[in-house]
Scaffold this motif. Sequence first.
Motif, PDB file in Angstrom:
ATOM      1  N   VAL A   1      39.956  37.604  40.084  1.00  0.00           N
ATOM      2  CA  VAL A   1      40.741  36.319  39.714  1.00  0.00           C
ATOM      3  C   VAL A   1      40.162  35.680  38.138  1.00  0.00           C
ATOM      4  CG1 VAL A   1      41.459  34.041  40.297  1.00  0.00           C
ATOM      5  CG2 VAL A   1      41.115  35.925  41.999  1.00  0.00           C
ATOM      6  N   LEU A   2      38.911  35.449  38.370  1.00  0.00           N
ATOM      7  CA  LEU A   2      38.385  34.944  37.313  1.00  0.00           C
ATOM      8  C   LEU A   2      38.473  35.847  36.075  1.00  0.00           C
ATOM      9  CD1 LEU A   2      34.927  33.821  38.595  1.00  0.00           C
ATOM     10  CD2 LEU A   2      36.879  32.304  38.072  1.00  0.00           C
ATOM     11  N   ARG A   3      38.756  37.043  35.992  1.00  0.00           N
ATOM     12  CA  ARG A   3      39.295  37.869  34.854  1.00  0.00           C
ATOM     13  C   ARG A   3      40.403  37.756  34.260  1.00  0.00           C
ATOM     14  NH1 ARG A   3      37.804  42.608  37.464  1.00  0.00           N
ATOM     15  NH2 ARG A   3      35.457  41.994  37.131  1.00  0.00           N
ATOM     16  N   LEU A   4      41.298  36.994  35.090  1.00  0.00           N
ATOM     17  CA  LEU A   4      42.679  36.773  34.652  1.00  0.00           C
ATOM     18  C   LEU A   4      42.645  35.579  33.669  1.00  0.00           C
ATOM     19  CD1 LEU A   4      44.828  37.269  38.127  1.00  0.00           C
ATOM     20  CD2 LEU A   4      44.257  38.814  35.884  1.00  0.00           C
ATOM     21  N   VAL A   5      41.569  34.626  33.880  1.00  0.00           N
ATOM     22  CA  VAL A   5      41.582  33.117  33.085  1.00  0.00           C
ATOM     23  C   VAL A   5      40.604  33.115  32.040  1.00  0.00           C
ATOM     24  CG1 VAL A   5      40.460  32.032  34.944  1.00  0.00           C
ATOM     25  CG2 VAL A   5      41.694  30.837  33.673  1.00  0.00           C
TER      26      VAL A   5
END
Length: 652
Positions: free
Chosen positions: A104-108
């Motif tokens: 998830v963090l890789r998306l933002v």
Amino acid sequence: MPPESRRIARVLLDSPLPQLDRLFDYALPAELGDVPLGVRVRVPLRTAGRVIDGYIVEIDTEDDADRPLSEVESVVSAVPVLPERLYTLARRVADRAAGSASDVLRLVIPKRQVRVEKAWTADSPEMQPDAAAREIAEEAIAAYDGLGAVLDTGGRAAVEAIPQLLDGVQGWAKLLASAAARTLSSGRSSIIVVPDHRDLDRLLAALEPLVPAGTVVRHDSRQTNPDRYRAFLRTLEDAPCIVVGNRSAVYSPVAAGLVAIWDDGDPLLGEPLSPYVNSRDAALLRQELEGSALLFAGHSRTTDVERLVVLGWLQDVRATRRVLPRVVLSTAQEMEQPTAQRMPSSAFLAARNAAAEGPVLVQVSRPGFSPSLVCADCRAPARCPHCGGPLGARHRGAVPVCGWCGRGASAWTCPSCSSTKLRLASSGSERTADELGRAFPGVRVIVADSAHPVERVTDRPALVVATRGAEPIADGGYRAVVLLDGPRMLQAPDLRVAESCLRWWSNAAALAAPGAPVHLVGVNGAAAKALATWNHAAHARAELESRAPLHMPPTTRVALVQGSASAVGDALAALKELALPSDAVLGPVPVESDEVPPRVRALVRFDYSAGSRVATALRAAVVAEAVSGRRRKGRSTKSTLSVRLDILDPEL
């Protein structure tokens, strides 16, 4: 700190491996000094014998200084890119979807840009809309019954956007821009998520006269890496801002007072990367955690949103004074006409009369000249002799071209009847424009599709042939709108086909000028009546009622479990302890692939109340399979088990 105590950092590793999706303890050396939470660090990974990136989530002290711990090797940057609220959201989203927080963090969180970081200073002044802009925003919000109270109290609402152009911009864009401006006036940030770049540009145009330019932060894939990192750093500041962007913008680390999503039924809002979370679901989780106002705006209503309205979770908000498009359905006599006649006489006359005054929109289902060809003798679909893909024509008299491999088929022969003759089986945007150009001599014809993007047209007379979703805005609105290929659109093998068609038709109808006719050609039934009466909520509710006995989404959640037969069997065995209904599991069935060992897949249907238990059990199965794969035969092997929750209906 007592001499026997030491500082420890709990680090989230930036790794896709499911067994590493937890916090690891590392010792913080004294030479690193004061290390803030959320910074990037590099830490050793003993099992792999290498160094890996991560984020410090917690810092603590412990008295057991003899416990063997590896030390944080270095601090990559002093900028805290992972605030607590972002980690909490990522963890919550990942747990619901049986995925990893790092995915998830890789998306933002973008990749670090050193030059941008050195030039960045977190001291942007707070800027407020001026009095005139606030008055415009308040007037736009007052046009919706109860919307102001929703924004002020942190409520949740499904908003039916006004289907008109207002001051040269679309009604939905003015609505969301005004809501963001009002939230900014109260000293809070906003996040507005739209499906694609066309919607983003229209929203930015609506925001321009309402808020200062320095308060708008873009978040989309068209940005360069430095620009994206610069925008991300702006969202870390305390000064409020308005974040506008595509699906991953919903995770922006601002202290949001408003989260709004436009057209949540668009498939572009579904994340194609693990853990495959739709922006709508992420927004619901974020509102639950942070208590911000939440808006789902659209011209139509998805079954997902209507389910929440029925449950009372969302408030149904509509315009105080509803001015709706004038939709004209095909008559019984026109429905009985031969299918070769694409545009009946009533729609043709309306288009001819309107084309004398201004632009006319003609919506078609597909781009190109003729997307598909058939045998002229036996009507069998024409297929490429090399790959089996469908053959199409780029223009009249052209050599057929495969839609998959792009090869020409000049010497095509029908495998069924040996005929060498081909027939056009469908009409794309270019062929429709060619036919209408001959039927409307002297009228300018404009094609708008993926190959010919058009953002706006003037109020001069013209025929605009556009594929669904590519319709440009016309100055003053279209004098008539003709919706073709409705029967073909409704034939798609998709549970949400009627819902999707209503969304396409409604978005096109919203571009019409006040009082202009909107002709839906060749369609009757529930979807046509819902468009004519503009009662999308009732249609979505009826769809929900029809799916409930079949236990199909969104009345229930569905998980896809795929992998080797043994891995899938172990995952399904773990679910037996949850006391799911006897018909909860569908499958497993073989998956057509050349992989060894052969793969199978199964679907698991479960109620929302069991979501946490099912996600936990499936995630545990994925971790167990990954760990056992590394230990199998004393060497590392790739895990075969994959889990995906809340799959899209077309994939069923």
